[in-house]
Scaffold this motif. Structure first.
Motif, PDB file in Angstrom:
ATOM      1  N   GLU A 105       0.825  -1.221   0.000  1.00  0.00           N
ATOM      2  CA  GLU A 105       0.000   0.000   0.000  1.00  0.00           C
ATOM      3  C   GLU A 105       0.855   1.265   0.000  1.00  0.00           C
ATOM      4  OE1 GLU A 105      -2.399  -0.651   3.444  1.00  0.00           O
ATOM      5  OE2 GLU A 105      -3.838  -1.962   2.400  1.00  0.00           O
ATOM      6  N   SER A 106       1.929   1.272   0.786  1.00  0.00           N
ATOM      7  CA  SER A 106       2.760   2.474   0.866  1.00  0.00           C
ATOM      8  C   SER A 106       3.542   2.673  -0.435  1.00  0.00           C
ATOM      9  CB  SER A 106       3.714   2.399   2.062  1.00  0.00           C
ATOM     10  OG  SER A 106       4.608   1.321   1.934  1.00  0.00           O
ATOM     11  N   LEU A 107       4.047   1.610  -1.019  1.00  0.00           N
ATOM     12  CA  LEU A 107       4.823   1.727  -2.250  1.00  0.00           C
ATOM     13  C   LEU A 107       3.967   2.157  -3.434  1.00  0.00           C
ATOM     14  CD1 LEU A 107       7.070  -1.400  -1.737  1.00  0.00           C
ATOM     15  CD2 LEU A 107       7.914   0.939  -1.999  1.00  0.00           C
ATOM     16  N   GLU A 108       2.692   1.800  -3.415  1.00  0.00           N
ATOM     17  CA  GLU A 108       1.818   2.177  -4.529  1.00  0.00           C
ATOM     18  C   GLU A 108       1.546   3.674  -4.594  1.00  0.00           C
ATOM     19  OE1 GLU A 108      -1.611  -0.465  -4.453  1.00  0.00           O
ATOM     20  OE2 GLU A 108      -0.723  -1.576  -6.133  1.00  0.00           O
ATOM     21  N   THR A 109       1.983   4.437  -3.577  1.00  0.00           N
ATOM     22  CA  THR A 109       1.854   5.898  -3.659  1.00  0.00           C
ATOM     23  C   THR A 109       2.935   6.494  -4.568  1.00  0.00           C
ATOM     24  OG1 THR A 109       3.176   6.285  -1.652  1.00  0.00           O
ATOM     25  CG2 THR A 109       0.800   6.022  -1.367  1.00  0.00           C
ATOM     26  N   ALA A 110       3.917   5.684  -4.997  1.00  0.00           N
ATOM     27  CA  ALA A 110       4.892   6.105  -6.005  1.00  0.00           C
ATOM     28  C   ALA A 110       4.305   5.843  -7.387  1.00  0.00           C
ATOM     29  CB  ALA A 110       6.209   5.354  -5.833  1.00  0.00           C
ATOM     30  N   ASP A 111       4.942   6.406  -8.414  1.00  0.00           N
ATOM     31  CA  ASP A 111       4.443   6.215  -9.778  1.00  0.00           C
ATOM     32  C   ASP A 111       4.872   4.870 -10.348  1.00  0.00           C
ATOM     33  OD1 ASP A 111       3.178   8.818 -10.068  1.00  0.00           O
ATOM     34  OD2 ASP A 111       5.203   9.633 -10.014  1.00  0.00           O
ATOM     35  N   ASP A 145       3.928  -9.090  -6.437  1.00  0.00           N
ATOM     36  CA  ASP A 145       2.627  -9.508  -6.956  1.00  0.00           C
ATOM     37  C   ASP A 145       1.482  -8.644  -6.445  1.00  0.00           C
ATOM     38  OD1 ASP A 145       3.842 -11.529  -8.363  1.00  0.00           O
ATOM     39  OD2 ASP A 145       3.360 -13.113  -6.914  1.00  0.00           O
ATOM     40  N   LEU A 146       1.698  -7.948  -5.328  1.00  0.00           N
ATOM     41  CA  LEU A 146       0.639  -7.122  -4.732  1.00  0.00           C
ATOM     42  C   LEU A 146       0.651  -5.678  -5.237  1.00  0.00           C
ATOM     43  CD1 LEU A 146       0.933  -8.287  -0.993  1.00  0.00           C
ATOM     44  CD2 LEU A 146      -0.652  -9.128  -2.747  1.00  0.00           C
ATOM     45  N   ILE A 147       1.610  -5.323  -6.085  1.00  0.00           N
ATOM     46  CA  ILE A 147       1.820  -3.927  -6.469  1.00  0.00           C
ATOM     47  C   ILE A 147       1.694  -3.755  -7.977  1.00  0.00           C
ATOM     48  CG2 ILE A 147       3.451  -1.983  -6.411  1.00  0.00           C
ATOM     49  CD1 ILE A 147       4.830  -3.404  -4.039  1.00  0.00           C
ATOM     50  N   ASP A 148       0.905  -2.762  -8.399  1.00  0.00           N
ATOM     51  CA  ASP A 148       0.838  -2.418  -9.817  1.00  0.00           C
ATOM     52  C   ASP A 148       2.144  -1.734 -10.232  1.00  0.00           C
ATOM     53  OD1 ASP A 148      -1.742  -3.404 -10.042  1.00  0.00           O
ATOM     54  OD2 ASP A 148      -2.672  -1.474  -9.539  1.00  0.00           O
TER      55      ASP A 148
END
Length: 431
Positions: A357-363, A388-391
């Motif tokens: 969740e925290s890493l997904e705030t990056a582009d 696998d959990l991160i776009d």
């Protein structure tokens, strides 16, 4: 005069303590593994001898200080015991040392190092100050009046200390290899609170710190109106932040800091609160806040052409969020690229969802293999479980670092508590 020998001298706290003792005129040496760590650079600048681990390093008449990572069965500690030399653990030695000064400890799950660095810089502008910072920086003053130090909660090491003041920045669940959960962490901080001699400066915005009990005054700071020291009218720009400080609802002073993110305002407010309590003039506080250059591996910036590379110690989901927030404040028109190396398998498993969740705030997100530790160097988790959990996520290898070149107008955040710097070094070579 005794020789102080540090077993594990490259440890961040050990390196800092060795520097303090050296600066105060003592004879200092130490031993460690041969791999280079940034914490050894200030030791070499002082010509402090660094030896490979060896029982023969230990001689009669020495004072042996042992890092917390090394057990009693370490060859040097066994030799010390054979020679009848008392082995003093790092945190116990530090606890005894601080009794000579007005001691200001800084603890918290996040923000300890940055706040300790800022505190030592501000105090130094008022009176001679010795300090120990968790980024491997130490400084000793022979006529020191204050001693500012970082106090780590891991394994309750900070319970070796009985400081005059303790700043508590926040309480969060971390170190899952030791703490059983948030209640266990809270209990550790509560025990620490009962060992403070003059006052506690605590962030009142933190729900756990609001419940801290102590035998001394607890002064709260934060953004909330119920705090003793409140930051109002915060203005964030690409050059820093400005805010008004109100002391128990009365305007005190407007302060300006050259740093970014809400956490930077809170760190500064903690320092302002302590300094006000100690009667340090506001002009000195502002002057020192403005000239603070930061600490190692905390939003440390390198510019390579049009690209901006930032090295940061962030290794917990909360820290990743504030690092990305800081980058967006300073560089609002740039793409934010997160390059993250998880630190320890237990932490990665415990916070797997929160990391995502925290890493997904990056582009865009690039993940490096999990970095183990001396305590824990294997696990059944892999970096793919997090990816696998991160776009927009890619697993990164140093030999494939040129994949980062496709981002042009970008700020690259190299984050982690392991050796993520090797990825930054490889990228700098490609650039």
């Amino acid at each position: 005069m005794t020789v102080f020998h540090f077993t594990g001298i490259k440890g961040s706290g050990m390196s800092s303590l060795a520097q303090i003792l050296h600066d105060a005129g003592n004879q200092v040496q130490g031993s460690d593994i041969e791999k280079h760590f940034f914490t050894e650079d200030p030791l070499r600048e002082r010509d402090i001898k660094i030896l490979p681990f060896n029982a023969d390093n230990i001689e009669k008449g020495m004072t042996v200080i042992a890092g917390n990572a090394y057990k009693d069965n370490h060859e040097e500690l066994i030799r010390a015991n054979e020679l009848g030399i008392d082995v003093i653990r790092y945190h116990k030695f530090l606890g005894n040392l601080m009794g000579q000064y007005i001691s200001v400890g800084i603890t918290g799950s996040h923000g300890k190092t940055s706040t300790t660095g800022l505190m030592s810089h501000v105090l130094s502008g008022f009176a001679p100050t010795s300090y120990l910072i968790g980024d491997g920086t130490g400084h000793g003053e022979s006529q020191a009046q204050y001693f500012a130090f970082e106090a780590c909660e891991y394994r309750r090491h900070f319970l070796a200390y009985h400081p005059d003041y303790m700043i508590m920045t926040n309480i969060d669940f971390d170190h899952p290899d030791y703490f059983g959960g948030i209640d266990d962490v809270v209990e550790a901080f509560q025990s620490m609170a009962l060992q403070v001699n003059k006052a506690i400066i605590a962030c009142g915005d933190d729900e756990h710190l609001q419940k801290i009990h102590a035998n001394v005054p607890v002064v709260f700071y934060g953004f909330g109106s119920e705090n003793d020291f409140e930051a109002r009218n915060v203005v964030k720009t690409t050059s820093g932040s400005t805010f008004d400080v109100f002391v128990r609802n009365e305007f005190y002073r407007t302060f300006e800091i050259p740093s970014f993110g809400d956490h930077a305002v809170l760190n500064a407010l903690a320092v302002i609160s302590l300094c006000n309590y100690e009667g340090i003039p506001a002009d000195i506080i502002q002057q020192q806040l403005h000239t603070f250059g930061g600490v190692k591996r905390r939003f440390s910036e390198t510019r390579k052409g049009e690209r901006i590379l930032i090295d940061d110690y962030a290794h917990h989901p909360t820290e990743i969020k504030v690092t990305i927030q800081s980058a967006r404040q300073k560089y609002p028109n740039r793409e934010v690229i997160a390059i993250f190396q998880p630190h320890t398998f237990s932490r990665t498993r415990t916070f797997l969802k929160e990391f995502a969740e925290s890493l997904e705030t990056a582009d865009n997100v690039y993940l490096c293999d999990i970095f183990g530790s001396a305590r824990e160097n294997a696990g059944d988790l892999t970096i793919d479980d997090l990816c696998d959990l991160i776009d927009n996520c890619v697993v990164l290898k140093t030999e494939e670092i040129d994949v980062l070149l496709k981002h042009q107008n970008a700020v690259y955040l190299f984050m982690g508590a392991g050796d993520v710097q090797k990825f930054q070094a490889a990228f700098e070579q490609k650039i």
